[in-house]
Design an enzyme around this catalytic site. Structure first.
Site, PDB file in Angstrom:
ATOM      1  N   GLU A   1       0.805  -1.214   0.000  1.00  0.00           N
ATOM      2  CA  GLU A   1       0.000   0.000   0.000  1.00  0.00           C
ATOM      3  C   GLU A   1       0.843   1.270   0.000  1.00  0.00           C
ATOM      4  O   GLU A   1       0.320   2.372  -0.201  1.00  0.00           O
ATOM      5  CB  GLU A   1      -0.959  -0.004   1.193  1.00  0.00           C
ATOM      6  CG  GLU A   1      -2.079  -1.015   1.042  1.00  0.00           C
ATOM      7  CD  GLU A   1      -3.110  -0.941   2.150  1.00  0.00           C
ATOM      8  OE1 GLU A   1      -2.789  -0.367   3.217  1.00  0.00           O
ATOM      9  OE2 GLU A   1      -4.219  -1.454   1.957  1.00  0.00           O
TER      10      GLU A   1
ATOM     11  N   GLU B   1       6.484 -21.919   8.279  1.00  0.00           N
ATOM     12  CA  GLU B   1       6.898 -21.015   9.354  1.00  0.00           C
ATOM     13  C   GLU B   1       7.887 -21.672  10.310  1.00  0.00           C
ATOM     14  O   GLU B   1       8.546 -20.988  11.092  1.00  0.00           O
ATOM     15  CB  GLU B   1       5.684 -20.516  10.135  1.00  0.00           C
ATOM     16  CG  GLU B   1       4.980 -21.563  10.969  1.00  0.00           C
ATOM     17  CD  GLU B   1       3.835 -20.952  11.768  1.00  0.00           C
ATOM     18  OE1 GLU B   1       3.815 -21.169  12.981  1.00  0.00           O
ATOM     19  OE2 GLU B   1       2.976 -20.275  11.172  1.00  0.00           O
TER      20      GLU B   1
END
Length: 320
Positions: free
Chosen positions: A93, A124
């Site tokens: 963004e 992960e």
């Protein structure tokens, strides 16, 4: 190849508030819808207080980032699951808002692009992947790990690799006892407490991390001169909405009519040049010269974007 067995002593020994049961929500499955919603709102109200408590640490992180970017370094985010997705969201963004892309802020999500839309199991837990995804970092860079538990191996691998390459490091977590906080330059540890649903860190923990990321990246962009007052001067007008927003911003900053602002923006090609031309009452060519004389500078007190200094110079004044 057989899957490596879990070390359940380590897993069950995890000390994180987000993994504890919340005594206020033990009857959550017995509530009517309205009461359930109000309960979640009440729990979320505590997030702001928890984030406020780490304001000094966020400040230190912003200063580290400004220092890194001012000398040509980059900011790297490393995370998995919800934490990693929030980091990706923050990074992508920045381009339409401040014209800052992956050459400046780079997100690394465990499992890659596919993990943004789909759960990718096991990634992960791989510190080697965290280091490999981080890639070529150096002393000018800042690497920020994001992990609700503060112990995610993928993130730990990235931070360890960053330290080996002499990059600065930071951690954003929602566990005040985060194991990965021990060796970083700045640790932002937000104590959001137990979740409404035990272990569901996309809730309060995710909200806290989103708040910290928003404040962090916005403060960095302001310090780097990407705004004039509270207006976005670097917004990329890539669609009709953003073009209209840029013209509206010029109207708000100068009190001139939209037609005039749109005309000067079209001639200038960017909002900062248009701002100087409109505020100082000079032509675009003069404004462009002054903008080049006063480029964005985080060290320019009270005018990092240079617009005020350029206007003052046009008027024969000295700013600051």
């Amino acid at each position: 190849m057989a899957e490596k067995p879990h070390d359940w002593r380590e897993v069950l020994g995890l000390r994180s508030p987000t993994e504890e049961r919340n005594p206020r929500t033990e009857d959550v499955d017995r509530l009517r819808t309205g009461d359930l919603v109000r309960l979640m709102i009440a729990e979320d109200e505590a997030v702001l207080t928890a984030v406020r408590a780490v304001a000094d640490q966020v400040t230190a992180l912003v200063d580290l980032a400004v220092e890194a970017l001012s000398v040509g370094g980059r900011i790297h985010y490393s995370g998995a699951g919800t934490s990693g997705r929030l980091a990706v969201l923050d990074a992508v963004e920045l381009l339409p808002t401040y014209r800052v892309g992956p050459e400046t802020v780079v997100p690394h999500l465990a499992g890659g692009d596919r993990a943004m839309m789909h759960a990718v199991e096991g990634v992960e837990d791989d510190p080697t992947a965290g280091a490999a995804d981080l890639g070529d970092v150096g002393p000018a860079d800042l690497v920020i790990g994001l992990a609700a538990s503060g112990r995610t191996p993928y993130v730990g691998g990235a931070l360890s690799h960053a330290r080996e390459r002499r990059a600065r490091t930071a951690l954003i977590a929602t566990n005040p006892r985060a194991a990965l906080a021990e060796d970083v330059d700045v640790a932002v540890l937000v104590d959001t407490g137990p979740e409404v649903i035990t272990g569901s860190t996309r809730m309060k923990a995710g909200t806290a991390q989103k708040m910290v990321l928003n404040m962090f990246s916005t403060a960095v962009m302001v310090r780097l001169g990407k705004t004039y007052s509270n207006l976005m001067t670097e917004v990329a007008p890539t669609n009709q909405k953003l073009r209209a927003r840029t013209v509206r911003m010029l109207v708000q900053a100068t009190d001139q009519d939209p037609e005039r602002c749109a005309e000067v923006l079209a001639a200038a090609g960017d909002a900062r040049t248009a701002l100087v031309a409109l505020i100082a009452g000079i032509d675009v060519a003069q404004a462009r010269e002054l903008i080049a004389e006063f480029p964005p500078d985080a060290n320019r007190i009270a005018d990092p974007g240079g617009v005020r200094s350029a206007v003052a110079a046009a008027r024969g004044e000295r700013h600051g």
